[in-house]
Every structure is written in structure tokens, then in C-alpha cells.
Design a protein around this motif. Sequence first.
Motif, mmCIF file in Angstrom:
data_model
loop_
_atom_site.group_PDB
_atom_site.id
_atom_site.type_symbol
_atom_site.label_atom_id
_atom_site.label_comp_id
_atom_site.label_asym_id
_atom_site.label_seq_id
_atom_site.Cartn_x
_atom_site.Cartn_y
_atom_site.Cartn_z
ATOM 1 N N UNK A 1 -7.238 8.584 -1.244
ATOM 2 C CA UNK A 1 -6.044 9.411 -1.065
ATOM 3 C C UNK A 1 -5.689 10.208 -2.307
ATOM 4 N N UNK A 2 -6.213 9.772 -3.455
ATOM 5 C CA UNK A 2 -5.786 10.385 -4.717
ATOM 6 C C UNK A 2 -6.047 11.886 -4.796
ATOM 7 N N UNK B 1 0.837 -1.213 0.000
ATOM 8 C CA UNK B 1 0.000 0.000 0.000
ATOM 9 C C UNK B 1 0.872 1.265 0.000
ATOM 10 N N UNK B 2 1.901 1.232 0.824
ATOM 11 C CA UNK B 2 2.782 2.412 0.914
ATOM 12 C C UNK B 2 3.497 2.671 -0.404
ATOM 13 N N UNK B 3 3.898 1.596 -1.074
ATOM 14 C CA UNK B 3 4.579 1.765 -2.365
ATOM 15 C C UNK B 3 3.650 2.437 -3.364
ATOM 16 N N UNK C 1 -4.694 5.418 8.547
ATOM 17 C CA UNK C 1 -3.845 6.420 9.190
ATOM 18 C C UNK C 1 -3.010 7.161 8.166
ATOM 19 N N UNK C 2 -2.521 6.439 7.203
ATOM 20 C CA UNK C 2 -1.735 7.077 6.131
ATOM 21 C C UNK C 2 -2.605 8.081 5.383
ATOM 22 N N UNK C 3 -3.837 7.654 5.089
ATOM 23 C CA UNK C 3 -4.763 8.544 4.384
ATOM 24 C C UNK C 3 -5.002 9.827 5.188
ATOM 25 N N UNK D 1 1.134 9.811 11.618
ATOM 26 C CA UNK D 1 1.341 8.370 11.444
ATOM 27 C C UNK D 1 1.795 7.717 12.742
ATOM 28 N N UNK D 2 2.734 8.386 13.395
ATOM 29 C CA UNK D 2 3.254 7.813 14.631
ATOM 30 C C UNK D 2 2.199 7.868 15.741
ATOM 31 N N UNK D 3 1.406 8.936 15.704
ATOM 32 C CA UNK D 3 0.433 9.113 16.787
ATOM 33 C C UNK D 3 -0.718 8.112 16.666
#
Lengths: 912, 540
Positions: free
Chosen positions: A130-131, A63-65, A183-185, A164-166
Motif C-alpha cells: 500500500x505504501x 492494520x487500519x491504524x 480490500x483496503x489495499x 471497501x463496502x462492496x
Amino acid sequence: VTATPTPVLAPAGRATFAGVAQAARPQAMVLTGQLAAGVGNLAFAALAARVLVPGAYADLTAFLALYLLLHLPAAAMSATGAVAPDRLRALRPAVLMAGGAAGTALALASPVAAPALGLPVPMVIVLALAAPGAALLGLERGVAYGREHHRRITRSLVAEPAALLAIGVLLAALVGPMGAAIAVLLAGYLALAAVRLWSGEPSPAAADRLCEQFPRYARKTRTQTTGAGAAGATAAGFVLIAVLQMQDLLVANRALDAAAAGQYGVLSTLGGAAAFATATIPLVLLPAAAQGRRHAATAALGLTAAIGGAIAMGGAVLARPLVEIAFGDHYAPVARLVGPYLAAMALIGVVRVLVARRCAAQAGDRRLAVAAVTAAVAVELLAMSTVADSIEALVATTLATAAGLAGVLALPDVARAPAVRERSVTLATAIRRPEVIAVGGLCVVAAAVRLASTRGLWVDEAISVRQASLPFGEMLADMRTTDVHPPLHHAVLWVTVRLFGTSELAVRLPSLLAGVALVPVMYKAGAAIYDRRTGLIAAALATVAPFCVWYSQEARMYSLFMLFAALAVYAQVMAVRRGRSADWLLYAVASAAMLWTQYFAVLPIAVQQLGFVWVAWSRRRDRRALVGLVKGWAATTALIVLAVLPLTGIISAQFEAYSHRSDGLSAPSQAGAGSSTIGGTISIYAAGANLIWAVWGYHADGVMAQIAAVWPLGMLGGLLLLGRGRRGASVLLLALVVVPMAALFAVGSMKRDLFELRYFSGAVPVALLLGARLVSATTRRRGAVAVAGVLVVGTMAIGLVDQQLNGANPRRYDFAGALDRIEARAQPGDVLLYEPAYLGDVIDYYAPDLDARKLDAGYPSTGGTVRVLATDRVVNSTESAAKVGDVLARLEQTRALTDRFQRPNVQVWELQ
Amino acid sequence: MRLVPADERMAPSPPPEDVRLRPSRWDAGPASVAARRRAALLATGSTLFIAWYLTWLLRPERVGNPVLFGVLVVAELFNVVQAVGFWWTCVVPRRRRPNPHTPPYGDGAALDRHPVVDVFIPTYNEPVDVVEPTVAAAVALRGAEVRVAVLDDGNRSEMEALAHRHGARYVRRTLHQGAKAGNINHALARTDARFVVVLDCDHVPQPTFLERTLARFADPRVAFVQTPQYYANGDDPAEAHPLATAAWRQQALFFGPIARGKAAHEAMFCCGTNVVFRRDALESVGGFPEASLTEDFELSVHLHERGWQSAYVPEVLAHGLGPEDLAAYVSQQHRWARGCLTAIPRVLRSRLPWRLRAQYLLSASYFLSGWTVLVYMALPVVRILTGTQPIAGASADSFLAHFAPYFGLAVATVASVGAGTYTFAAYSLATSTFWIHVHATAKAVFRRPGRFVVTPKEGGTGRQLRPALPALATATVLSGAATWGLLQGRDPATLNNVAFAALHISVLIHGTWPAVFPAAAVPAASAPEEPTVVRDPATA
């Protein structure tokens, strides 16, 4: 919005420290955000790996890639925005629509796309959501770059990993990869909000209003509207750079086998991280450059080079643990290439800054930038497609392309700088001076002569290469216990190995460069101490001096020792004569470097210190001159002592190891030392032999005897000195030759091997200076001096040819040739026995795949070919010869001698 | 008032035509304490290494060919004696320190306030323009009542006119016997001043000549006071006359450390010019000996035998001309060699103290040193052609270990004692004219009559092959032998002898170069960028 004329490249001028520091401030701020983002993202990935099960983590990485892929066009948009924020801002609705459309399409296609992408459908839908955010984030960051809202950008950069960390780690732990994706979104949209909202600076809309009300504000805060050409060129330039950065990986995947491609992938990953570190710098630079701020580019270039250089150096130093920990032990072989590859990425970072600078300037500069990058992409692709068949070749091509492109882009700037213009006038005058042309020509000759190496590595070199291939800490530890030399040359070699590998040329490169640099240093020293004529003769002598050439072709410390010794003499004379701080500093640095290169440098340094005492005594009635001298002397002495203090630990450890070493005889002894002795004892012929080596180089014993026999001509030299007067500097030079020689002669009477020219090789350039003086002062007639000079240089050139080509030269060891032949005939199961034991490293260097063992390590009683390799020195020694003979005799009981061959100083027996 | 243009005012005045009127660049004064200590140290080291070499050489097992070995040993011992004598002369502590500040007439009882001095300028065939500056300077001497006499053995009217032009007395003889000595004796009989100065006709005295020399006669035992014989044409920075320069460098070694040393040993002898005599002393020995070619040397022996003392003032007080071509140099050296060698028996028979006798013998026997050069040159030829050599039972390493320190330190000592004045050119000129000593010895041994030949004061302009012929012939023989040796083989022993031959050839060619290629004079403009002798370590 106030339109201003298109700026030219920032007016070239002498950069002031304050100006550059001020220009670097916004860069540093954004850079901090970028580095925090990098570290934060890395930390999130690491933590996620710990809270997720492997399969789930794989989903997240996939997903991250894809998420990063989604942001690639956004990054290009940022660059365009940085140079034309208003134009980009005007595209906001279109970008939003495009992002929305892409997201919707992806969401609709998710049932189909998910299996293809290897992701669950919900995660694809998250990606689709996210796009629009990704597109807008690129746009808004671009606008912020263009308007120089650096705090916004920094906040946006930091907000994403913070979120992200939180919440990302928590969601990952609670929900799994889907939670992490969400979370990334959210973090992406938080970053968008950070650049759009929550700022002390006015929002773009508010700024527009302020600009309409207060034109001065507009001038202060807004960049001028830049034409479409600039925006297009910037976009094109950055896309091309991205291609340049990535295409080597594509070629590697096609050209290399799977294992090698995987290794290259490791390099590319690390290189990507390095490129990421400096990615914001050109974006911050663009608007400043568009306004013609002259320090902005300097600050940007300086930061990029410093960070890139630091990453490359750090990467080179920590390559092995980094690769092994991050990617696994099986990727360890590629660790040696991490340094060069990171250097290439650092250069691409510099290229990006240079392109940004040009894209923000006139059309011509933009065209140049785009054309140069396009050409570089094409050339690199062509080169990689045709010659790159190994990882090393690909790395070298990448590095060369990046360096060349950086050079092409920087050249016009360099030429425009007024300091360079002023200097270029002086330079143009200077390079027309005959002596400069002559010294330049001599340097070319010196380089050519030194490049034409006729021998492979010998034992000591192979040991050095093996040590330099270790991690830095291990190398030092190895040196502490097994070596007797200080670590400067090893440190240089260590970096060289990581930058250029371990080919013969690569490992000898530092010595070669030092040998060529010796030529102009000799000219300077000769001209400073005596006159230009002497300087030229000294430079000519250093060019062809066989001893200098020999050690310029050896991966050992002696060439550096000679260079530092010559520099120290020059600096001391200049310091005493002029007393400038730079002279004193050079003296201190050269002296300290000498000690870090060779412990016996303490002898010439002691002589030079006595020289200071002498000069101080001669100035005892001139208080002012005396005080000036003593100040400089005391300061440099303190510097040298400080610089040498760290050596004490190494010296102590080496001494302890040496004194406890019972097998002192297993260390390589002095090849060719036999030609300097009669009956193995130290004698005046040993001194004579060292003198001959210093001037005419190494030769076969027969030739040495012939040269030694013409010693009466030395009487002529002594007589020629009659009435020639005596300069203080000449006395110093003579002492610098005689004292180390006499001291080691005395020491050599106890331990013969220590009376060996290479240990006082620093005396050789000094002796050549004296020789040059002898030639130049022989007569006042120019023609006669020229004839004498040509005669001396001619005899040295003859000596050089004999030294380099005569196979009977006892210093030439053709391990390369012998092992080449063995390797060509070797079959699985064959064994190579060698004597003496210290040949292991040189065999590992040339034939790492052979089953090579020490002579007493045993061999298969039957089957397979056994080869025995020994040096002539061993064969000529009664005890070792008996050992070799014994093994051969035992071998012949079960095998037949099928071949025996010799290479210079190497003998091989083959028994089947 | 006419204003002088700036550039004209700034322009340096043109140099005087005659080099003798230029200021001297040479300092004959004593060396510094540090230099003397350095020289003493080197001499001590040299003496030790001589012993080191001789104890190695003089062993039965070293004897190769007995004849050659004997010849070599004699040559080596001769040079050792010369070397030790040189160091003894130059390096021993000064026994008598001349005080340059002594007032001219410190001892009123011994000297008059205004002494009368006869100044003799003997001449034979020298041109007027050479003699005139000398006469002009002589009549202008300060510190005494000067009576200048031009002693013309050439009976030339232009010389008479010259003398009268400067207020000098013109003396000529009807019977020309005894050469220069006879000429001076003839004048002595016709003058009566208490002191007599003898100046060669090319030596232009400084105005202070008498002020600086007469002071020494405060000591009533002093018979004569000698001053340096300075070659102004040899001390030219441009070295316009290479041969005169080389000859001057030889003179500088003698009139510097050697003469100072001899004076300290109270053994300075008269050198025939630039000297002041006490008439009483001259009359006590019957004037100059007329039978000798080196009348000054023999006169000194006579005076010292009578208990008179000599003094030396190490200051350049007269500027003369040295030989400018090889023919002149050969003529001068041959006369000196012949005279000194002839005087050896006289010195041996003399009633001089051993110290003085040793000093005279050292000086006279120097003119035998050409024989040692001949020996050294012959040995490699013999070795190459016949395979015979003087030394056996020794490796080259061993020979070098014992010989090299001796040779190196000996050269260093000469360089140090001579303070850089003695050059390779001086050495090569002396070596390449070794045959003069051989020839003079033969003449002296066979008592062939000698003839006093005045040293030419102006050099020839063409190539002078004849005086260079012996050296060139020797170089040819050496070259032939070396070539032959190289053709026969290139073993270390042969190469060693070829190298010795090459060394001698180089020295011979360098020494004769100015005679064979006289046009190769160096213009002043091509002088080196910096002076060669720089002693300031601060600028090192």
C-alpha cells in the motif's frame, strides 16, 4: 504555464450572498465526498466488527491504524499540492520511488516487523504494497486540489469506502482480516485511479497539452506557479497544525494516570472525527485563495465554522449516549467535556482554513501564519506541561489555545475589511464619546462587582445544576415533573455545563453575563425613553443595584428575566416611536424569551400589550400611524404566540405534577421571606420589603426593619414627583412595576410564597429606570442631579456591601463552608443526615463522596460519626425543629455530641 | 435696494425686555373630559381612603399621649376638610359652562353697543417702568370706550407725566386713607362709566381683555368678572426667578382648577386685580371695604350677600409680576393670611347660602394650614426627645397601611387636578413659610392692627436670611433632634421619627433655598434636553 504575480490576500470587500454561495459549491462537493468517506469507513469498520471474530477484528484495526499512519505524510503532500500543484507534480517520480522504497523495505522487514506491529506477516506485506499507492494518492489528490479538479477528488474520496463496502465486507467474511486488508489495499488504489483516470475533466497530462495549445484555457484552469516559499510554508503550517491537534493527547498520556489518559483518548478520538470532517476545506480553498478569489475564504470559513459548530453542539447534546454506546459506560464521566473538546477541534478546523488562506498569499502573511501556529504549539505545550493536571485543564488549555490562535489569525483580516474600516472610524469616534466611555466603565465595574461573589450555591441553584447535568431529554422530563419554571435558563445552563463544567463560576456565567449586559441595555432604554442623562443614571443604578448583583451571582433564571424585561421595554418604546422591523423583532424575541424564562412574565407582557392598546387609541385619528402600529403589533403578537406554543406541553405537565404533588412543603420555600411578613401573613410591609429588596437588596431582618422604618422619606419621593408631568412611557413603566406587584400581592394572599420579588424581578430594572428618571428630573441643575445620583448610588452601594458581606443576611446559605468542614473531618463509615429533604442536591454538589441521607432515612445504630445538618429556617420552624430535635435526642442516647458549629443559615451537629 | 443678509433674515427677533410682553405659556382653560374623569376617580378613591384612615385613627385604643393625640387629630381633621373641600371644589360637575364663543354683546338689551369702561390703575410707590406698560396697554384695550385713570397714592409727578403721555387721566388724593380700597373708592366717586376695571399697576392687560370679559355682564346678576392673576416672571421657561416660579405654581393651582371650580359653584371671589365690576353692584355695597387688608375678599362677601353673582374667565388676559424674593412673598402672603383670617368671623356671620359660605370658609381657613405643618414638625421632635407619641396600640405596618394610600392618592389627586402645575417647589415654599399663618393667626386673634403693604414688584438681589429665619430655625431644631435621636439609638421607632424629621428638613431647606442662595438661578441654556410634560402616548 502562465506565471502571475504573487497574490495578496483576497481583496476585502462586503461579501455578497451569491458570491459566497458560488464559492461554497466546490467546497460542498468535496465535503460531501469527505463525509461520505468518513461514514463509509465507519460503516466498514462496524460491519467488519460483526463479520470477524474479536481477535481477527483486532488484527484489522491494527492494520487500519498503520494504514492511516502511512497516509499522514500523504495528507501533508496534498496540502503542498493544493498550493503548488506543478511543483508537486514534478516530484511524482521521486515520490513513487520513495513510496516504492518504503514499501520494499517494509516487505523485506516483515518477518521482523510483524511481531513488533502485532500483525501477521502477510498483512504487513499488504501494508508494504500500500505504501507506494498512499504516497501517490496524496500527491495526485494534492495536484487535483491545486488544479481545482473537484469532481476527481470527490470521486476519489467516495471510491475508497465504496470499494471497501462492496468487496471489503465480503472478503472479510470469506477470508478474514487478510481479506479485509486486501480490500483496503485495493480501495486505496481505486481511489488513486479515480483521481488519475475516469473523469470528464482532462487528466493532468492532457491539461498540460491543452494549456500549451490554448493559453486561455491555462488561465482558466491552472493556478499560477507558486514559489517554493508558499509550498514550504503550507507544508510546515499543516504539519504544525497536526502537531497542535495531537500534542494534547501525548501530554495527557504522560501527565494523567492511566484511567484519565484513557478518558482523554476518548475525547481525542471524537475530536479527530470532528477534525476529519472539515479537513478538505482548506485544501479546496488554497488554490482559490492563491488566485485572490475573495468569496472563497468566506465560504470556506463559513462552512468550517458551521460544520464544526454543529458537530460541537451535536456532540455536546449527544455526548453521554455517544460515549456510552461507542466506548462504554465507564467513560461516561468524560461526556461533559465532549462539547468543549469538539469546540476546540472546530476552532482548529477554522485555524487550518485561516492558515491555508495566509499561506496562499504574500510572504508576510505566510510568515505570520507559520509563526503564529509555532507559537501556539509552544505556548500550549508549555501551558499543558505546567498547569494541566486534569482532563478539564487540558481541555480548557486546548480550547483556549485554539481560540486564541484563531483570533490572532483572523484579526488582520477583520481589520482590513472595508466595512470594519468604515465602522472603525465611527467606532473610534463613538468610543471617545463620554457616555460610551462611562457605560464601558460601568460595565467593567459591574463585571468586577459580580465576579466578586461571596457565597456558594444554595438549594435552588444546586437543583438547577443537577438538572442541567442530566441528558437534555432527561432534564426536560425532570422539569416537567418536579419544576415550576420554563426551560430557557435550564437549556442555557445545560450548554454552559457542557462547555465549562459545573464550577460555581461556570454555572453562574449566564447570569453574570446577563447582569453585565443589563448595564448598557439600561443606558439605551433610559436614553431612548427619556434622555442620555437618565440613561447614564439608570446604567449606574443597574451596576450597583444589590438585587441585580445578587441574581447575577445565582445560577437561576432571574438575571436573564431582568435583561429580557429591560430589552422588551426598550424595544416596545422604540417600536412605537420608530416602527422599524428590527425594533418589533427585538420586542417579540425579548418577550418570548421572557416567557421562556419565567412564567410570571405574562404579567409585564400583558401590561405592555395594554400599552399598545393605549397607543393605538391615541392614534385613532391618524390612520397611517395606526395601521403601521397595528401591523407591527399583530405580527409580533403572532410571533410571541408561536414562540410560546411549544411551552404549553411543559406548562400542562408541570401544572398537573404540581397539583398532584402532595409534598408541596418539601419544595424550597422562600429564604428570607420572614423579613417581609408580620405574623407570616401578607401585609403592606411585605410590599415594602419587596421594594426595599428591589432597591437596596437583601439584608438581615434587623437591617430590613431599620430600612423599612425610614419610609417617610418615600413621602419625599412622592412630593418630588409633584408637577413633574407625565410621559406615556413613565405611565407604562409605572404600570410594569405596579401591576405585576399588585397581581402577585393578590395571589400571595392565597399562597404567601408567591409574593416574592424574584418572581417579578423583571420589574426591578423598570423600577430602576423610574428611579433614574426621578433623579434626573428632580432639578434642572446638573450639579444637583449629580449629587442626587451619587446619593442614590451611594445608598445602593452601601446596601450592596451589607447584602454581600453581612452573615446575618437570611438569603445567604453557606452550604459550601459547612460541607467543606464536614468533608475535611469525615471518615469512612460516617453518615450525614440532613433536613429538609431538598438539601440533597446541594450536598451532592459540594460533597458527593459523603454518605448523606435524609433525616428520616436512618443511620447506623453504632459506630461511625453521625452529623446532622439543618438550615436555620428548619431550626426556627416548630415542626421541623421538633423532628431534628427528636433525631438528635435519639442519637445522644448512643453517641456523644462532639461538635456543633454554625455557618450562615446552616447548623451542624456532630455526634460520635 | 439693500439686500438683507440671509443670516440676518433668519435670525430670530430679540425677545422683549419686559417678560409681561411675552406670550403666556399657561392655559387656564378647563381640563379635558378624560382628565376630569381621572381627577374624579382619584378624588373618589382619596375620599374612600380618608375614611379608611380616619376609621383606623379615631379609635380609643389609638390614643397615646392624649394631648398629642388631640392635637394630631385636629390637624388631621383640618387637612381632611381642606382636602375634601379641594376635591369638592374642583371635581364636582360643572353647573355652568362658560361659552367662550358668546358674542360680546349678545344681550343687546342688557349691554350697550359701545359701553364706557373706567380702567383704574392704582399705584403707590412702584417704578415708572413697571407702570408704563400697564397704562400703555390699558389705553389700547378694544371692545369699549376706555377711560384709563392712574390712581397715584404716591403723588408723584413722574407718574402724572406718564399718565398724560399715554392720554390717561391722573388721579391723586390729598387724604390717603383706606389704602388701595380707599384709592379706588376715591376714583369711583369721580367717574361714572357703567363698568369699572381694576388693574394692579404691574398687570399689563391684553387688547382683548374687555372683549373676553364684558360678555359675562349680559347676565344682569353678575357683579364682577374675574380673570387670572398671571405671573409672567414666574412662568419663565428658564426659571430665572425660582421663587417667583414657585409662587406662580401656587397661583396656577388657584387660578386653574380651584377658580374654575369656584366659578362653577358661583362662589368665585374678587382677587383685586384683572377684574371688571358693574358699577351698580359696587355702589350697592358702598364700594370697596376700606377696613380690611383683603378688601377684594370682603367686597366679594358683601356682593354675594346682596344676591349678586360673580363670573370667572379662565383666560390669561393680563400679565403681571409675582414676588421675586422671599421678603416680597412673605409680605404678600402675610397680608392675604391676615386679611382672610380676619374675614372668617365675617363669613360665619354672613347671610350667604351654605355652599358659598363653605367655599369662603375653605378659602379663608387655608391660611390656618401652617398650624398643621407646625404640629407635624413638632411631633417627631417630641417623640425623639421625650419618647412621647400621640398614637399607641398600632404597629408601624398598620399605620402605614392606612396612611400611605391616603397620602399617596391625595398627592396624586393634587397632581392630576392641577395638571402638573403644582410643583414640589410650590409645596416647599408654602410649607417653609408655615410660620406666616401662625403669625397672622396670632395677629388676627389679638386684633393687632394691620397695615396694607404693597407687594414689591422687583426682587432684591442679596441673601435674605431674615424672612427665611423661622424656617431655618425650625430646620435646625429638627436636625438637632434627629442627631440626638441617632446618638441615642437606631431602633426602628427612632429611625422612623428621624426620617420624618429629615423629610421636614428637606422641605424646609428646599423652600428657603432661593432666599439663602439667591444667585443660583438657572440659565436658559441648561434647560433639560426634553420638555418635562409630554402627554402624547405615541411618543411615549
